[in-house]
Scaffold this motif. Structure first.
Motif: not given
Length: 155
Positions: A40-51
């Motif tokens: 969950r945490r990694f997925a949210h970081v990836v989403i934020r980095k991908a805009d």
């Protein structure tokens, strides 16, 4: 603003990302957790980095957004995701930091167990004997599947 009852055109109910089927009806951050090795945490970081908008459903993502998410998951260090966030730190063979996903997770775990068994580490032996590995008590618990060696005396 569109109502949630009306589906946008090009809505995908199932996405195929990194050899995994992803439910398009779930929010992007939680839908990505279906991929093995992505929490969950990694997925949210990836989403934020991908805009990518975190309030979107996974089925509403464009092809371009999906590609960005895949590239960030594949090589997170290039997008400044810190080393402590990754699930494979200081790999035994090459000493690299990486995020292992999908089929590679099973492969790496199997390799690690084989290495531990081969060098006869206590943890590897416990795996080999199918006993608890992480220091749990085994005197009274975990008896399912084992046969008890008590027999009745003949009178």
């Amino acid at each position: 603003m569109s109502s949630p009852l009306i589906q946008p055109e090009k809505f995908q109910h199932i996405l195929r990302v990194l050899n995994t089927n992803i439910d398009g009806r779930r929010k992007v951050g939680y839908a990505l957790t279906a991929i093995k090795g992505v929490g969950r945490r990694f997925a949210h970081v990836v989403i934020r980095k991908a805009d990518v908008d975190a309030t979107k459903r996974a089925g509403e993502l464009t092809e371009e957004e999906v590609e960005r998410v895949i590239t960030i998951i594949a090589n997170p260090r290039q997008y400044k995701i810190p080393d402590w966030f990754l699930n494979r730190q200081k790999d035994i063979k090459d000493g690299k930091y990486s995020q292992v996903t999908s089929n590679n997770v099973d492969t790496k775990v199997r390799e690690d167990l084989e290495r531990m068994k081969k060098i006869r580490v206590h943890r590897g032996l416990r795996h080999y004997w199918n006993l608890r590995v992480r220091g749990q008590h085994t005197k009274t618990t975990g008896r399912r599947g084992r046969t008890v060696g008590v027999s009745k005396k003949k009178a």
